[in-house]
Scaffold this active site. Structure first.
Site: not given
Length: 297
Positions: A156, A159, A281
């Site tokens: 989001d 992370c 990520h």
């Protein structure tokens, strides 16, 4: 009964989504390039310009095609009632609407295009899943050597901070836990108070020039108040705030170690390039469930 969208409305909605997806992709591309790499930043600017130009050209062509189709339809429809030519060149109103050959051709073409796009999307998903699987497998093997496994963190924009938050929460030492909001605020404040440690590594992506004081303050404000993606600069600030070392494990590169001058239990993060369709990520880690084997991913 819900009113069916017109072709113009459908095309406008499609174009909006494609522009939104492109902006997300561009943001991911920017996040993946170090801010002090002027050469790569310049190349990135050119790549982004080409992507935007290609999408604009595609949209213009689709609008031209729709306009051309609409012009053809106008010749076949008068005041919303389809007409058919009769002998002598006169036109007579059809009492019941009928599907014209032109409409059938359009529907057939639209169905073929939809099927083609579906095949392309499916192929892209399969390819992404393949790359993701290989990356996850390599990471699982590396982590297993330390008797660790990946702990998933939501994607989001927060992370990296959420992964650090999770690492701190796993420790038994009281007083170390910090929320994402606190981590972001502390990171931004430390950067503001130590501009010489961070400002030289921040450049304007459009000009390649070092950040001005105002741009640096805007950057710090985004770190504190938005979901701006965190990278190595923010991790460096966090090690100095927490006085703890950080290790970032990657699939195809050696682990990155930051803050090795500090003692204490290392914060271990996992950096994934292909975790999600939009890009990079961070995940956290946790003790391996089965120390004798590698988790199936």
């Amino acid at each position: 009964m819900e009113e069916e969208e017109t072709p113009e409305e459908q095309l406008t909605k499609k174009h909006r989504k494609e522009k939104k997806d492109l902006q997300a992709k561009i943001q991911s591309m920017k996040n993946g390039v170090p801010k002090n790499d002027k050469k790569r930043r310049k190349q990135l600017t050119e790549e982004i310009a080409k992507l935007e130009a290609d999408l604009n050209e595609k949209h213009e062509e689709e609008i031209r095609q729709l306009t051309s189709t609409s012009d053809t339809k106008v010749e076949e429809v008068v005041n919303g009632v389809e007409t058919m030519k009769v002998e002598g060149g006169e036109q007579e109103e059809a009492k019941q609407p009928r599907v014209t050959k032109a409409q059938k051709r359009r529907e057939k073409k639209a169905a073929q295009e939809k099927e083609r796009e579906s095949r392309i999307a499916e192929a892209e998903v399969q390819n992404l899943q393949g790359v993701r699987h290989q990356e996850a497998l390599k990471l699982a093997q590396k982590l297993a050597q330390q008797k660790l496994q990946i702990k998933e963190i939501s994607s989001d924009g927060h992370c990296m901070y959420r992964a650090v938050e999770d690492q701190l929460a796993q420790r038994s030492k009281p007083g170390l836990s910090m929320s994402v909001k606190e981590l972001r605020s502390s990171t931004a404040e430390h950067m503001r108070n130590n501009p010489d440690d961070f400002l030289p590594f921040l450049t304007n992506p459009n000009t390649g020039d070092l950040f001005t004081p105002d741009e640096f303050e805007k950057y710090c404000s985004d770190v504190e108040h938005t979901a701006a993606w965190g990278g190595q600069l923010e991790l460096r600030a966090l090690t100095q705030v927490l006085h703890l070392p950080v290790e970032v494990i990657q699939a195809d590169s050696p682990a990155i170690k930051i803050g090795e001058e500090y003692g204490g239990e290392t914060i271990t993060l996992v950096y994934m390039r292909h975790a999600y369709g939009l890009g990079e990520h961070y995940n956290s880690v946790e003790p391996l469930n089965d120390p004798n084997g590698v988790e199936d991913v």
